[in-house]
Structure formats: C-alpha cells, structure tokens
Design a protein around this motif. Structure first.
Motif, mmCIF file in Angstrom:
data_model
loop_
_atom_site.group_PDB
_atom_site.id
_atom_site.type_symbol
_atom_site.label_atom_id
_atom_site.label_comp_id
_atom_site.label_asym_id
_atom_site.label_seq_id
_atom_site.Cartn_x
_atom_site.Cartn_y
_atom_site.Cartn_z
ATOM 1 N N LEU B 3 8.751 -45.656 -7.538
ATOM 2 C CA LEU B 3 9.594 -45.336 -8.296
ATOM 3 C C LEU B 3 10.456 -46.619 -9.448
ATOM 4 C CD1 LEU B 3 11.233 -43.078 -10.448
ATOM 5 C CD2 LEU B 3 13.160 -44.058 -8.641
ATOM 6 N N ILE B 4 9.486 -46.380 -10.502
ATOM 7 C CA ILE B 4 9.743 -47.585 -11.372
ATOM 8 C C ILE B 4 11.764 -46.647 -12.613
ATOM 9 C CG2 ILE B 4 10.335 -49.150 -13.442
ATOM 10 C CD1 ILE B 4 6.997 -48.850 -13.151
ATOM 11 N N LEU B 58 14.150 -37.950 -7.019
ATOM 12 C CA LEU B 58 12.825 -38.797 -7.522
ATOM 13 C C LEU B 58 13.552 -40.092 -6.016
ATOM 14 C CD1 LEU B 58 11.755 -38.320 -10.982
ATOM 15 C CD2 LEU B 58 11.058 -37.489 -9.248
ATOM 16 N N ILE B 59 14.606 -40.532 -6.938
ATOM 17 C CA ILE B 59 15.438 -41.684 -5.567
ATOM 18 C C ILE B 59 14.930 -41.746 -4.630
ATOM 19 C CG2 ILE B 59 17.114 -43.538 -6.011
ATOM 20 C CD1 ILE B 59 18.316 -42.892 -7.922
ATOM 21 N N ALA B 60 15.423 -40.617 -4.262
ATOM 22 C CA ALA B 60 15.539 -40.256 -2.653
ATOM 23 C C ALA B 60 14.013 -39.871 -2.060
ATOM 24 C CB ALA B 60 16.369 -38.881 -2.721
ATOM 25 N N GLN B 61 12.943 -39.004 -2.858
ATOM 26 C CA GLN B 61 11.802 -39.359 -2.136
ATOM 27 C C GLN B 61 10.990 -40.625 -2.577
ATOM 28 O OE1 GLN B 61 9.615 -36.458 -4.821
ATOM 29 N NE2 GLN B 61 11.276 -35.318 -4.556
ATOM 30 N N SER B 62 10.943 -41.864 -2.949
ATOM 31 C CA SER B 62 10.352 -43.315 -2.841
ATOM 32 C C SER B 62 10.987 -43.510 -1.679
ATOM 33 C CB SER B 62 10.799 -43.818 -4.535
ATOM 34 O OG SER B 62 10.861 -42.644 -5.354
ATOM 35 N N ASP B 63 9.944 -44.609 -1.486
ATOM 36 C CA ASP B 63 9.402 -45.565 -0.632
ATOM 37 C C ASP B 63 10.203 -46.737 -1.074
ATOM 38 O OD1 ASP B 63 7.623 -45.417 -1.457
ATOM 39 O OD2 ASP B 63 6.069 -46.019 0.624
ATOM 40 N N GLN B 64 9.296 -47.604 -2.509
ATOM 41 C CA GLN B 64 9.353 -48.504 -3.207
ATOM 42 C C GLN B 64 9.803 -48.178 -5.006
ATOM 43 O OE1 GLN B 64 7.339 -51.133 -1.790
ATOM 44 N NE2 GLN B 64 5.560 -50.403 -0.909
ATOM 45 N N PRO B 89 24.163 -36.197 -5.047
ATOM 46 C CA PRO B 89 24.173 -35.796 -4.427
ATOM 47 C C PRO B 89 22.745 -36.195 -3.519
ATOM 48 C CG PRO B 89 24.212 -35.519 -6.807
ATOM 49 C CD PRO B 89 24.410 -36.779 -6.246
ATOM 50 N N ILE B 90 22.220 -36.855 -3.125
ATOM 51 C CA ILE B 90 21.793 -37.030 -2.217
ATOM 52 C C ILE B 90 21.863 -37.295 -0.723
ATOM 53 C CG2 ILE B 90 19.381 -37.465 -3.818
ATOM 54 C CD1 ILE B 90 19.906 -40.777 -2.779
ATOM 55 N N GLN B 91 23.350 -37.051 -1.142
ATOM 56 C CA GLN B 91 24.268 -38.247 -0.276
ATOM 57 C C GLN B 91 25.114 -36.780 0.399
ATOM 58 O OE1 GLN B 91 26.772 -40.937 -1.178
ATOM 59 N NE2 GLN B 91 25.463 -42.876 -0.767
ATOM 60 N N GLN B 92 25.301 -36.633 1.719
ATOM 61 C CA GLN B 92 26.465 -35.488 2.473
ATOM 62 C C GLN B 92 27.648 -35.751 2.504
ATOM 63 O OE1 GLN B 92 25.128 -34.373 6.844
ATOM 64 N NE2 GLN B 92 23.465 -33.681 6.203
ATOM 65 N N ALA B 93 28.739 -34.907 2.277
ATOM 66 C CA ALA B 93 30.102 -35.499 2.288
ATOM 67 C C ALA B 93 30.515 -35.945 3.742
ATOM 68 C CB ALA B 93 31.010 -33.983 1.942
ATOM 69 N N PHE B 94 29.857 -35.453 4.660
ATOM 70 C CA PHE B 94 29.665 -36.624 6.174
ATOM 71 C C PHE B 94 29.747 -37.550 6.282
ATOM 72 C CE2 PHE B 94 29.167 -31.606 6.125
ATOM 73 C CZ PHE B 94 30.344 -31.255 6.436
ATOM 74 N N ILE B 95 31.065 -38.413 7.129
ATOM 75 C CA ILE B 95 31.002 -39.689 7.190
ATOM 76 C C ILE B 95 30.242 -40.078 8.785
ATOM 77 C CG2 ILE B 95 31.998 -41.919 6.994
ATOM 78 C CD1 ILE B 95 33.490 -40.774 4.817
ATOM 79 N N ARG B 96 29.046 -41.772 9.184
ATOM 80 C CA ARG B 96 29.081 -41.718 10.538
ATOM 81 C C ARG B 96 29.645 -43.318 9.665
ATOM 82 N NH1 ARG B 96 22.754 -43.716 8.577
ATOM 83 N NH2 ARG B 96 23.346 -43.661 6.213
ATOM 84 N N LYS B 112 13.764 -47.325 1.964
ATOM 85 C CA LYS B 112 13.465 -47.650 0.445
ATOM 86 C C LYS B 112 13.130 -49.577 0.551
ATOM 87 C CE LYS B 112 15.441 -44.390 -1.685
ATOM 88 N NZ LYS B 112 14.344 -43.366 -1.402
ATOM 89 N N LYS B 113 12.104 -49.629 0.398
ATOM 90 C CA LYS B 113 11.693 -51.318 0.060
ATOM 91 C C LYS B 113 11.455 -51.015 -1.622
ATOM 92 C CE LYS B 113 8.122 -52.325 2.858
ATOM 93 N NZ LYS B 113 6.886 -53.068 2.906
ATOM 94 N N ALA B 114 12.889 -51.933 -1.886
ATOM 95 C CA ALA B 114 13.518 -51.572 -3.602
ATOM 96 C C ALA B 114 13.552 -53.488 -4.186
ATOM 97 C CB ALA B 114 14.870 -51.581 -3.432
ATOM 98 N N VAL B 115 12.589 -53.666 -5.221
ATOM 99 C CA VAL B 115 13.050 -54.645 -6.569
ATOM 100 C C VAL B 115 13.599 -54.332 -7.217
ATOM 101 C CG1 VAL B 115 11.558 -56.253 -7.559
ATOM 102 C CG2 VAL B 115 10.213 -55.425 -5.718
ATOM 103 N N ILE B 116 14.717 -55.087 -7.328
ATOM 104 C CA ILE B 116 16.183 -55.380 -8.375
ATOM 105 C C ILE B 116 15.558 -55.702 -9.056
ATOM 106 C CG2 ILE B 116 17.991 -54.595 -8.777
ATOM 107 C CD1 ILE B 116 17.652 -52.909 -6.680
ATOM 108 N N VAL B 117 15.265 -56.474 -11.053
ATOM 109 C CA VAL B 117 15.507 -56.884 -11.788
ATOM 110 C C VAL B 117 16.859 -57.054 -12.168
ATOM 111 C CG1 VAL B 117 13.811 -57.710 -13.468
ATOM 112 C CG2 VAL B 117 13.320 -56.874 -11.632
ATOM 113 N N GLY B 118 17.764 -57.797 -12.390
ATOM 114 C CA GLY B 118 18.409 -58.053 -13.504
ATOM 115 C C GLY B 118 18.653 -58.977 -14.299
ATOM 116 N N TYR B 119 18.526 -58.806 -15.590
ATOM 117 C CA TYR B 119 18.530 -59.745 -16.620
ATOM 118 C C TYR B 119 19.916 -59.929 -17.252
ATOM 119 C CZ TYR B 119 17.422 -55.840 -20.060
ATOM 120 O OH TYR B 119 18.364 -54.282 -20.533
#
Ligand SMILES: Cc1cc2nc3c(=O)[nH]c(=O)nc-3n(C[C@H](O)[C@H](O)[C@H](O)COP(=O)(O)O)c2cc1C
Lengths: 200, 169
Positions: B3-4, B58-64, B89-96, B112-119
C-alpha cells in the motif's frame, strides 16, 4: 497583570478528560484563567484572543503517539497568525496507557513549535493512565501533579512533571479490561464481539 | 498486499495488482472524535462512515507500506495524521504488554515492513523528532521493520518510484 489562557485540544473537548484536567488546573491556579475548546471554526478567534494572555496552557490527549489533529491544525493556524505579544506555552498532556513516558514525544513537538515560532516554552505535566486515573483512588496524584504545574507557571520556575497510577502493568491491564467490558456492556456488546478480528 | 498512502498525488508507474495507491488529498476524511465506538459499539468499524473506512482495512491487510507525508512540528502533517488516528478500529480495546509497554491488541493486522517518506522538515531537530515518532509508531501500528527517509518535497517522486520498482523485483 498576568492572565492564563487554557486551550482544550481534545477531539472530544466537551466530554473529555482534558476538560476535567483543565478544570482542576483552573481551580489550582492563582492567576486569572479563561478556558476555550479548540473547534474547527474558532482558530482565528483564538489567535486574536491570545493577545490578552501572558501564559498559554495546552491541555490535550496523546493520539497515535503525537498531537491530536484538532490541536495540530490549530498550531498551523497559530503559526500563520501569531499574536503580537507571544505568551509562554505550557502543556498538560494525558495518555491512555500507563507509561507517562509515552507522552514525551508530543511534548517535544510542542517545544519544537515554540523554537520554530519564537515562543518561550514553560512547564509540562505528563499523565499516564489518563483515561482512568480521575475515576480511581489515585485521582489525588493527578491533582497533586496539576497543582505543581500551576505553581511552577505562576512562579515562572518552569519544570516538567509526570504522574501515573502506581500499579503493576498486569493489574492495570486487568482494570482496563474491566473498564472496556463495562463500556461494551452498556452498548449491548459482548466480550466476544469486542474481540472480533474482523475489520469493517 | 502493498500500500502506498500519500498526502498528495504522485505520478506512479502503471498500477500492479498487488500494489494499491491512495492519494489522501482526493478523499473525504474527518478527524477521529475519540468516541471509542470502533471498540465498544461496532467493534472493528468506525461510526463515521466516510472514506477512511475504505483505507484502514487496506492498512491492516498490507505487509508492505509506503507512507508519504509532509512533516509539521516533527509530526506527520494533518492529512496523514488524520488518517492514522482514524485507523484505530484495526485494534481492540483490550491492552497487552508489548515490548515492555502497554499497547492495544491488534485485530487481523498483517505484520508490516514500512517505508516512511517525510518531506519538508525545516531543521535536523525536526527530522530527528519525526524519526522518533516513527520508532514509537512501530509498537502501535504492527510495523516490524521501518525505514524513514527524510527529503525535500522535490525529491519525493523519484524516491517513491525507486521504492515501487524495488517492490516489483
Ligand atoms: C485515535 C486515538 C489515538 C490514541 N492514541 C494513543 C496513544 O498513542 N497512546 C496512548 O497512551 N493513548 C492513546 N489514546 C488514548 C487517549 O490518549 C486517552 O483516552 C485520553 O485519556 C483521552 O483524553 P481526552 O478525553 O482528553 O480526549 C488514543 C485515543 C484515540 C481515540
């Protein structure tokens, strides 16, 4: 004469923990204070009102490890419409998790804003377990922290404070699980439903 | 899936089946109001039914992931921050306990593997703060590996293209 402006940057300002923290602060502070909630439409009004205050206290929750959107947007407007005389900016932040340290970055972000925009940064109070602490016997710890924050601002002896519930993490998790389950139950939602792995 | 997610439109190589590209500037996304409905009323679903509800699955489903955002105050600027706050929403209320700290349990979220481009960072301090933010995000956003690239706005396209090409190989 010094005056302190309190801005509530919580996305749910009217029924927020920040509102309660701000009220405790106003009570504890000997300076005259006025409290405003940041809304999408009042940015410019708040910027011009700031003119009459020597101190500004930003009260807000930690959101996704940083500053919540309503406050972030307001800071952008403030950068573009600064008051002629800039107040000293202090922070009262709370986060949901028990570690008050998780708030550090958001405080650093406000400090950076001050450096970039030419404001003096004053004091900060970081509260962990901020969703819960006011409803527990540890409320006094939050109140004590807020009193120290107020005193440091009044005396211009700026410092950074922190507090949280003094509980082992496992106990905190058990208490928070019960808290969320009760909220689900109020809505007629069971534990199993809340635990769904499905998204959308 | 890859996901981009960008805060402005990018001209990218032709779409590939497993690469999704989302330009946040073309979407209508309100800010999270902290009602916790996605945890305690309609678990896994945000009660605000705008475009964000198409993005967080889509964020939840992506591995990159490849996120592109302007930097403001050492933070993601408003558009990207708005979307990330709406992704709870992709998290639960419950804490670990996770990495020694309290964090929420994730629903069906692929690591995920994430590449973050900050400009657009205006100083080395601002860049450093942004890097620290991403390091903290890793715990809350199921990022197992992250690479942060800070650059000028004019360099963004070239950097993104290079990354997308690398994905294809
Ligand atoms: C979208 C969203 C993101 C949040 N992110 C964090 C976080 O990263 N860390 C944390 O400890 N708490 C987080 N929280 C919890 C809030 O900081 C906590 O509930 C706080 O007490 C809310 O304060 P308020 O009632 O003044 O808005 C988040 C809450 C929401 C709704």
């Amino acid at each position: 004469m010094e005056k302190l402006m309190i801005l509530n940057g919580s996305p749910r300002a009217p029924r927020s923990n920040s509102k309660e923290y701000a009220a405790i602060f106003a009570e504890a502070c000997s300076l005259p204070t006025e409290t405003f909630a940041i809304t999408p439409k009042n940015h410019l009004e708040l910027c011009s009102r700031m003119e009459g205050f020597s101190q500004l206290l930003l009260v807000f929750p930690l959101y996704a490890d940083g500053i919540p959107v309503p406050l972030l947007s307001f800071l952008k407007t403030l950068a573009a419409h600064p008051p002629k005389k800039k107040p000293v900016i202090s922070v009262l932040i709370n986060c949901g998790f028990i570690e008050w340290q998780q708030n550090r970055l958001a405080v650093e972000m406000v400090k950076l804003f001050c450096t970039q925009q030419g404001y003096v940064f004053g004091s900060a109070l970081m509260i962990g377990s901020g969703e819960a602490i006011l409803k527990t016997p540890f409320r006094f710890l939050a109140e004590r922290g807020i009193r120290k924050l107020a005193a440091s601002i009044q005396r211009h002896q700026y410092r950074t404070f922190h507090t949280t519930m003094p509980l082992p993490k496992k106990l905190f998790i058990r208490a928070s699980t019960n808290y969320w389950l009760a909220m689900g139950e109020k809505n007629g939602v069971s534990k199993e439903q809340m635990e769904t792995m499905k998204i959308e | 899936m890859k996901l981009i997610l960008s805060d402005h439109s990018l001209s990218l190589p032709p779409e590939q089946e497993d690469i999704r590209y989302i330009d946040l500037s073309g979407l209508k996304i309100a800010n999270c109001v902290g009602c916790f409905g996605c945890w305690t009323k309609t678990p896994g679903r945000c009660v605000i039914r705008d475009d964000a509800t198409r993005v967080y699955p889509l964020i939840a489903q992506s591995d990159q992931l490849l996120y592109v955002s302007r930097i403001f105050c050492g933070s993601y600027d408003v558009p990207m921050k708005t979307m990330l706050e709406r992704a709870i929403p992709i998290q639960q209320a419950f804490i670990r306990i996770h990495h020694g700290e309290t964090h929420h349990v994730q629903r069906q979220v692929v690591p995920k593997k994430a590449v973050i481009v900050g400009y657009g960072a205006s100083s080395p301090q601002e860049e450093a703060l942004f890097r620290q933010l991403i390091a903290r995000n890793t715990y809350n956003m199921a990022m197992e590996e992250t690479e942060v690239i800070c650059c000028e706005e004019s360099q963004v396209e070239a950097i993104v293209k290079e990354r997308v090409e690398a994905w294809k190989n």
